[in-house]
Design an enzyme around this catalytic site. Structure first.
Site, mmCIF file in Angstrom:
data_model
loop_
_atom_site.group_PDB
_atom_site.id
_atom_site.type_symbol
_atom_site.label_atom_id
_atom_site.label_comp_id
_atom_site.label_asym_id
_atom_site.label_seq_id
_atom_site.Cartn_x
_atom_site.Cartn_y
_atom_site.Cartn_z
ATOM 1 N N GLU A 170 0.737 -1.420 -0.036
ATOM 2 C CA GLU A 170 -0.048 -0.043 0.027
ATOM 3 C C GLU A 170 0.834 1.378 -0.017
ATOM 4 O O GLU A 170 0.770 2.149 0.887
ATOM 5 C CB GLU A 170 -1.079 -0.115 1.266
ATOM 6 C CG GLU A 170 -1.967 -1.386 1.293
ATOM 7 C CD GLU A 170 -2.732 -1.147 2.342
ATOM 8 O OE1 GLU A 170 -3.026 -0.344 3.066
ATOM 9 O OE2 GLU A 170 -3.812 -2.008 2.217
ATOM 10 N N GLU A 289 -4.956 -8.508 -0.656
ATOM 11 C CA GLU A 289 -5.745 -8.524 0.548
ATOM 12 C C GLU A 289 -7.139 -8.206 0.156
ATOM 13 O O GLU A 289 -7.544 -7.348 -0.696
ATOM 14 C CB GLU A 289 -5.426 -7.204 1.468
ATOM 15 C CG GLU A 289 -4.042 -7.553 2.130
ATOM 16 C CD GLU A 289 -3.903 -6.352 2.883
ATOM 17 O OE1 GLU A 289 -4.903 -5.441 3.222
ATOM 18 O OE2 GLU A 289 -2.539 -5.830 3.466
#
Length: 509
Positions: A170, A289
């Site tokens: 991220e 995810e």
């Protein structure tokens, strides 16, 4: 508890033909998420993972903190006035050895930054993972390559090159990558990619593992960068959560669900962006995810509703993605500190004491469906059915909180008897959260309480025998609000022993 006075019923008849074929990429077992790597040293962590592997059996596992200081890999020291580097794989080997013993392999996430190699002091989480770029990119690349070389030496090249490699986590969020600096991340990716490919071109490497913020911009710019640099990346990664910003009360986060179709449209936009680059068209996308809530204290994770929501996700995530990894397998997790109680909204499929949450069974059901090796013959927003060599199997779910679905299924059939088996997970049959609540919400239940809660966490199993009429068999399922049902219908000849009469047995007084 559901107010039965408000419950309404929705009736639907589904006609299932084994001559149909519907797109359905069921890759439910490819990967699952975990808390940071170092947690693999904890017994409870390994117990929960073993339980998941016995009941579901995931192929890969992905988590943060591979290079964080609790794994103690990277070290600098001075000798004869010269600064040198050495690596310590003591903890890493213990963790990966246990993974492999349990039949699961790393999906390697390169991160976070060892303190001695970091260019800054920014950290994230309770366990203080450093999220700044390396102070020296050569030292970073040397560490990455040394790690792969260690893995190859210990486990063999043929094994290790099957482990996908993702660069960072991220970077579009400033907490995970200092200033969310896109160009600095691209630099990290390029250096990492080229170092790995120079070591062994058969390793598969991808990124950028983005989540939420400016996702389209990041994917677009990442693809442009890879094209400009001539990087033949092996896959693209991103994340997928389906709630709005949560309301925090005490130790818990209460979330409002986002529009599910908008979430799928967002995933399709990533597919469309990648396919707009001719040299990357059709490139694999791995969702490394996904879940409903993105917070480790999101109370929805423990509920039957979450199980139903994930059932629809699993039916469609494969439409535009190669794989999708649920975040996470277990509740041994410390991003925002050590949990205060048993059901704390943790990400895991499994709670402490190896108590399966309702969502655990959604994954177990999809794995069982995959094992049928059938073709998908029906799929809609509340069901998926496959035709098998000797019948049918499928999953039904109901995301509503107040509407009971009555599904009549009509199947093409041979002139033969069939057995029906189905497992029910709903608030009335499989609800460890409610049992825990009714026991007074003990933060850390004692042995007897844990046993009772665990006993309430298994699906209800029901069976029947079916006879065809006009080359069809029919059965009706009552899918209660927030329910998930798995069923199998198989040809089944009666093989009674001499003198045995089941009807006579059950009528005995």
């Amino acid at each position: 508890m559901l107010d039965k006075n408000k419950e309404v019923e929705f009736y639907e008849t589904l006609i299932i033909s084994n001559k149909e074929e519907v797109k359905f990429n069921n890759n439910v077992d490819f990967c699952v998420g975990t808390g940071r790597f170092g947690l693999g040293l904890c017994k409870e962590y390994i117990d929960e993972l073993k339980f998941c592997q016995e009941e579901i059996g995931f192929k890969h596992i992905r988590g943060h903190g591979l290079f964080s200081d609790d794994t103690a890999i990277f070290h600098e020291y001075e000798e004869d006035g010269v600064k040198k580097v050495e690596y310590n794989y003591t903890y890493l080997d213990r963790i990966v050895d246990q993974y492999l013993e349990l039949g699961i392999r790393p999906f390697i996430e390169l991160g976070f930054m060892p303190y001695a190699l970091a260019s800054g002091s920014q950290t994230i989480f309770y366990w203080k993972g450093n999220t700044t770029p390396p102070k020296d990119y050569k030292l970073w690349c040397d560490m990455v390559v040394a790690l792969l070389d260690h893995f190859v030496g210990r486990y063999g090249r043929d094994e290790v090159i099957t482990w996908p490699i993702e660069v960072w986590n991220e970077p579009n969020l400033p907490g995970f990558w200092e200033h969310a600096d896109m160009q600095e991340y691209f630099k990290l990716f390029k250096y990492s990619f080229e170092a790995i490919k120079a070591y062994d071109k058969d390793f598969r490497v991808g990124g950028p593992a983005i989540c939420g913020v400016k996702d389209a911009e990041w994917i677009e710019e990442f693809m442009k960068f890879c094209r400009a640099e001539g990087l033949k990346i092996d896959f693209v990664t991103r994340h997928h959560y389906t709630i709005e910003f949560p309301e925090n009360i005490g130790h818990y986060d209460y979330s409002k669900l986002m529009d599910i179709e908008a979430g799928f449209a967002n995933l399709q936009s990533t597919r469309d962006i990648i396919d707009s680059f001719e040299e990357y068209k059709g490139l694999e996308i791995h969702i490394t995810e996904f879940s409903s809530s993105y917070t480790p204290k999101g109370v929805i994770h423990d509920t039957n509703l979450n199980a139903a929501l994930m059932a629809r996700q699993l039916s469609r995530l494969g439409d535009m993605n190669e794989s999708y990894s649920y975040w996470t397998f277990g509740d041994v997790f410390e991003e925002q500190g050590v949990p205060f109680s048993l059901f704390h909204g943790g990400f895991g499929l499994v709670a402490a004491g190896c108590i399966p949450k309702p969502t655990f069974w959604t994954f177990a059901f999809y794995k069982k469906l995959k094992e049928q090796n059938g073709k998908c013959v029906y799929k809609d927003n509340s069901s998926v059915v496959v035709a098998t060599k000797d019948g049918y199997a499928g999953i039904l779910w109901n995301e509503s909180s107040d509407t009971k679905n009555i599904n009549k299924l009509v199947f093409e059939a041979k002139d033969s008897e069939y057995s029906l088996m189905y497992k029910v997970v709903d608030p009335d049959t499989t609800n460890p959260l409610k049992v825990w609540h009714d026991l007074g919400e003990p933060a850390t239940p004692n042995k007897a309480q844990t046993k009772l809660i665990k006993e309430s966490a298994w699906p209800l199993v029901k069976t029947d025998r079916l006879l065809p009429t006009d080359s069809r068999i029919e059965t009706t399922f009552e899918v209660k609000p927030e329910a998930v049902i798995y069923f199998e219908i198989k040809e089944s000849k009666m093989t009674s022993d001499r003198g045995y009469n089941y009807k006579k047995v059950i009528m005995t007084r």
